[in-house]
Design a protein around this motif. Structure first.
Motif, mmCIF file in Angstrom:
data_model
loop_
_atom_site.group_PDB
_atom_site.id
_atom_site.type_symbol
_atom_site.label_atom_id
_atom_site.label_comp_id
_atom_site.label_asym_id
_atom_site.label_seq_id
_atom_site.Cartn_x
_atom_site.Cartn_y
_atom_site.Cartn_z
ATOM 1 N N GLY A 63 0.822 -1.198 0.000
ATOM 2 C CA GLY A 63 0.000 0.000 0.000
ATOM 3 C C GLY A 63 0.857 1.248 0.000
ATOM 4 O O GLY A 63 2.007 1.242 0.468
ATOM 5 N N VAL A 64 0.300 2.313 -0.547
ATOM 6 C CA VAL A 64 0.956 3.620 -0.581
ATOM 7 C C VAL A 64 -0.048 4.661 -0.092
ATOM 8 O O VAL A 64 -1.191 4.689 -0.560
ATOM 9 C CB VAL A 64 1.423 3.997 -2.008
ATOM 10 N N PHE A 65 0.375 5.501 0.849
ATOM 11 C CA PHE A 65 -0.436 6.631 1.280
ATOM 12 C C PHE A 65 0.231 7.904 0.792
ATOM 13 O O PHE A 65 1.414 8.137 1.052
ATOM 14 C CB PHE A 65 -0.577 6.681 2.800
ATOM 15 N N VAL A 66 -0.546 8.732 0.091
ATOM 16 C CA VAL A 66 0.044 9.932 -0.491
ATOM 17 C C VAL A 66 -0.915 11.109 -0.396
ATOM 18 O O VAL A 66 -2.139 10.946 -0.437
ATOM 19 C CB VAL A 66 0.441 9.678 -1.977
ATOM 20 N N HIS A 67 -0.352 12.277 -0.218
ATOM 21 C CA HIS A 67 -1.100 13.527 -0.293
ATOM 22 C C HIS A 67 -0.154 14.582 -0.852
ATOM 23 O O HIS A 67 1.073 14.473 -0.715
ATOM 24 C CB HIS A 67 -1.648 13.938 1.079
ATOM 25 N N LEU A 68 -0.700 15.580 -1.490
ATOM 26 C CA LEU A 68 0.120 16.598 -2.127
ATOM 27 C C LEU A 68 0.453 17.703 -1.137
ATOM 28 O O LEU A 68 -0.418 18.174 -0.400
ATOM 29 C CB LEU A 68 -0.608 17.192 -3.330
ATOM 30 N N PRO A 69 1.705 18.160 -1.117
ATOM 31 C CA PRO A 69 2.057 19.281 -0.251
ATOM 32 C C PRO A 69 1.481 20.585 -0.805
ATOM 33 O O PRO A 69 1.139 20.687 -1.984
ATOM 34 C CB PRO A 69 3.585 19.292 -0.299
ATOM 35 N N ALA A 74 0.915 24.518 -10.541
ATOM 36 C CA ALA A 74 1.670 23.840 -11.598
ATOM 37 C C ALA A 74 2.582 22.772 -11.002
ATOM 38 O O ALA A 74 2.726 21.680 -11.563
ATOM 39 C CB ALA A 74 2.484 24.847 -12.399
ATOM 40 N N ASP A 75 3.206 23.071 -9.860
ATOM 41 C CA ASP A 75 4.058 22.081 -9.202
ATOM 42 C C ASP A 75 3.224 20.878 -8.764
ATOM 43 O O ASP A 75 3.652 19.725 -8.908
ATOM 44 C CB ASP A 75 4.748 22.700 -7.983
ATOM 45 N N GLY A 76 2.038 21.152 -8.215
ATOM 46 C CA GLY A 76 1.175 20.070 -7.760
ATOM 47 C C GLY A 76 0.743 19.162 -8.888
ATOM 48 O O GLY A 76 0.712 17.926 -8.733
ATOM 49 N N ARG A 77 0.416 19.745 -10.031
ATOM 50 C CA ARG A 77 0.012 18.917 -11.176
ATOM 51 C C ARG A 77 1.170 18.065 -11.668
ATOM 52 O O ARG A 77 0.984 16.907 -12.066
ATOM 53 C CB ARG A 77 -0.548 19.799 -12.292
ATOM 54 N N GLY A 78 2.372 18.630 -11.641
ATOM 55 C CA GLY A 78 3.543 17.851 -12.032
ATOM 56 C C GLY A 78 3.802 16.697 -11.082
ATOM 57 O O GLY A 78 4.130 15.583 -11.506
ATOM 58 N N GLN A 79 3.638 16.946 -9.789
ATOM 59 C CA GLN A 79 3.802 15.883 -8.796
ATOM 60 C C GLN A 79 2.728 14.809 -8.970
ATOM 61 O O GLN A 79 3.021 13.612 -8.871
ATOM 62 C CB GLN A 79 3.741 16.482 -7.397
ATOM 63 N N ALA A 80 1.507 15.239 -9.236
ATOM 64 C CA ALA A 80 0.421 14.279 -9.448
ATOM 65 C C ALA A 80 0.731 13.372 -10.640
ATOM 66 O O ALA A 80 0.510 12.149 -10.581
ATOM 67 C CB ALA A 80 -0.894 15.022 -9.671
ATOM 68 N N ALA A 81 1.237 13.962 -11.711
ATOM 69 C CA ALA A 81 1.569 13.170 -12.897
ATOM 70 C C ALA A 81 2.696 12.178 -12.594
ATOM 71 O O ALA A 81 2.662 11.025 -13.039
ATOM 72 C CB ALA A 81 1.969 14.093 -14.045
ATOM 73 N N ALA A 82 3.681 12.616 -11.811
ATOM 74 C CA ALA A 82 4.804 11.730 -11.480
ATOM 75 C C ALA A 82 4.339 10.578 -10.593
ATOM 76 O O ALA A 82 4.752 9.420 -10.792
ATOM 77 C CB ALA A 82 5.902 12.530 -10.786
ATOM 78 N N ILE A 83 3.485 10.871 -9.628
ATOM 79 C CA ILE A 83 2.969 9.814 -8.745
ATOM 80 C C ILE A 83 2.175 8.797 -9.556
ATOM 81 O O ILE A 83 2.347 7.582 -9.394
ATOM 82 C CB ILE A 83 2.097 10.436 -7.639
ATOM 83 N N ALA A 84 1.304 9.291 -10.437
ATOM 84 C CA ALA A 84 0.493 8.382 -11.243
ATOM 85 C C ALA A 84 1.353 7.530 -12.167
ATOM 86 O O ALA A 84 1.102 6.326 -12.333
ATOM 87 C CB ALA A 84 -0.522 9.179 -12.065
ATOM 88 N N ALA A 85 2.393 8.120 -12.748
ATOM 89 C CA ALA A 85 3.289 7.353 -13.615
ATOM 90 C C ALA A 85 4.007 6.267 -12.817
ATOM 91 O O ALA A 85 4.183 5.137 -13.298
ATOM 92 C CB ALA A 85 4.304 8.292 -14.270
ATOM 93 N N ASP A 116 -9.087 20.387 -13.520
ATOM 94 C CA ASP A 116 -7.662 20.423 -13.844
ATOM 95 C C ASP A 116 -6.792 20.771 -12.644
ATOM 96 O O ASP A 116 -5.601 21.050 -12.784
ATOM 97 C CB ASP A 116 -7.399 21.414 -14.977
ATOM 98 N N SER A 117 -7.382 20.754 -11.444
ATOM 99 C CA SER A 117 -6.601 21.035 -10.240
ATOM 100 C C SER A 117 -5.627 19.896 -9.975
ATOM 101 O O SER A 117 -5.782 18.777 -10.483
ATOM 102 C CB SER A 117 -7.525 21.224 -9.038
ATOM 103 N N ALA A 118 -4.642 20.170 -9.137
ATOM 104 C CA ALA A 118 -3.645 19.148 -8.827
ATOM 105 C C ALA A 118 -4.286 17.932 -8.162
ATOM 106 O O ALA A 118 -3.970 16.788 -8.500
ATOM 107 C CB ALA A 118 -2.556 19.739 -7.939
ATOM 108 N N ILE A 119 -5.206 18.159 -7.223
ATOM 109 C CA ILE A 119 -5.778 17.029 -6.496
ATOM 110 C C ILE A 119 -6.649 16.171 -7.414
ATOM 111 O O ILE A 119 -6.604 14.941 -7.345
ATOM 112 C CB ILE A 119 -6.570 17.499 -5.249
ATOM 113 N N MET A 120 -7.430 16.798 -8.300
ATOM 114 C CA MET A 120 -8.251 16.011 -9.212
ATOM 115 C C MET A 120 -7.380 15.297 -10.241
ATOM 116 O O MET A 120 -7.685 14.166 -10.653
ATOM 117 C CB MET A 120 -9.286 16.895 -9.892
ATOM 118 N N THR A 121 -6.297 15.936 -10.656
ATOM 119 C CA THR A 121 -5.354 15.278 -11.563
ATOM 120 C C THR A 121 -4.774 14.036 -10.910
ATOM 121 O O THR A 121 -4.668 12.963 -11.535
ATOM 122 C CB THR A 121 -4.217 16.241 -11.948
ATOM 123 N N LEU A 122 -4.417 14.157 -9.630
ATOM 124 C CA LEU A 122 -3.871 13.008 -8.904
ATOM 125 C C LEU A 122 -4.899 11.889 -8.803
ATOM 126 O O LEU A 122 -4.601 10.724 -9.118
ATOM 127 C CB LEU A 122 -3.431 13.449 -7.509
#
Length: 285
Positions: A63-69, A74-85, A116-122
């Motif tokens: 399991g992985v627990f994650v939340h965005l800082p 723009a940084d949040g969306r990039g982090q969301a994309a990296a986590i999903a990848a 298109d927010s970071a959290i919805m992208t994640l």
């Protein structure tokens, strides 16, 4: 069984890590700099923008627990994309995401996070990987009431001042309540989708004041103040970060409440949040 816990030294991740360790599970702190952790603590150095490093950390995890800082969108969306990848490549058995109080399960609300927010992208990107995913969705944190500018007057003047009207209902929850739900969802993958966390029906100012009266052993009343006045109180502590806080409460004041819906932890997991008086007692207040 191994669980990767992002932000394990922070307010959200720390209680999740502790609960898993207390239950005898292998919980690994995923942090940018593990040097501040005890030498015996299991940890992995991660950068939320580095998909390859995240995939290496996630590989083989139960399991992985994650939340965005907090940070720039723009940084949040990039982090969301990296986590999903990383999830798509490593295929951990389970992912649990915290919204950190952002609203993602009330499309009729003006406060619903933008598509298109970071959290919805994640959420959308991780869910699209096909890996079993649950989203923990709290609203306002009780820990906000421990700010010196809130707790201090409650203790000294018998007045709990907060930037919401007295009659405004909120599904308050503590970080401990959220951790209980996160751990349950990490260990039991039978529930997917969004699980809201918080009191339902929502608590109003008098409910909070009553709990603080019990906890402090003195009469405490509630006083709703304007978001601007609250911003002036927190500015010395928050600096520029006070502005988005003021904006949040201005937006909340334009609505009639911040209450979770029917897909909540009480209904789905039989996990109720602590009464506010119990939360205060647990903290020794």
């Amino acid at each position: 069984m191994t669980y990767i816990i992002h932000g394990a030294t922070g307010a959200q991740g720390s209680p999740v890590l502790n609960l898993l360790q207390q239950a005898g599970h292998e919980a690994v702190a995923a942090v940018r700099d593990p040097s501040g952790l005890p030498a015996a603590a299991a940890s992995v150095a991660v950068d939320l923008s580095d998909a390859a490093a995240l995939a290496e950390a996630y590989r083989g995890a139960d399991g992985v627990f994650v939340h965005l800082p907090m940070g720039a969108p723009a940084d949040g969306r990039g982090q969301a994309a990296a986590i999903a990848a990383a999830v798509a490549e490593a295929r951990p058995a389970r992912v649990v995401i915290s919204t950190s109080g952002q609203i993602v399960d009330a499309p009729e609300s003006p406060l619903q996070a933008a598509p298109d927010s970071a959290i919805m992208t994640l959420i959308d990107s991780v869910t699209a990987t096909g890996v079993s995913t649950a989203v923990v969705a709290p609203r306002l944190y009780l820990e906000n009431l421990l700010l010196p500018v809130v707790l201090g007057p409650a203790r000294g003047e018998g007045v709990l001042r907060y930037p919401l009207p007295e009659s405004f209902p909120v599904s308050w929850s503590s970080h401990l309540d959220v951790a209980d739900v996160v751990v349950r969802l990490l260990l039991d993958a039978s529930v997917t989708g969004t699980v809201a966390v918080g009191h339902r029906p929502g608590l109003v100012g008098a409910d909070l004041a009553g709990a603080f009266s019990t906890g402090l052993g003195k009469a405490v009343g509630y006083e709703g103040i304007s978001p601007t006045a609250f911003g002036a109180l927190i500015a010395p502590m928050f600096g520029p970060a006070a502005a988005p806080v003021v904006g949040l409460y201005q937006a909340l004041n334009a609505t009639d409440g911040n209450v979770i819906g029917e897909n909540n932890a009480q209904a789905l997991l039989e996990l109720a949040p602590r009464p506010v008086s119990q939360w205060l007692a647990d903290l020794g207040i």
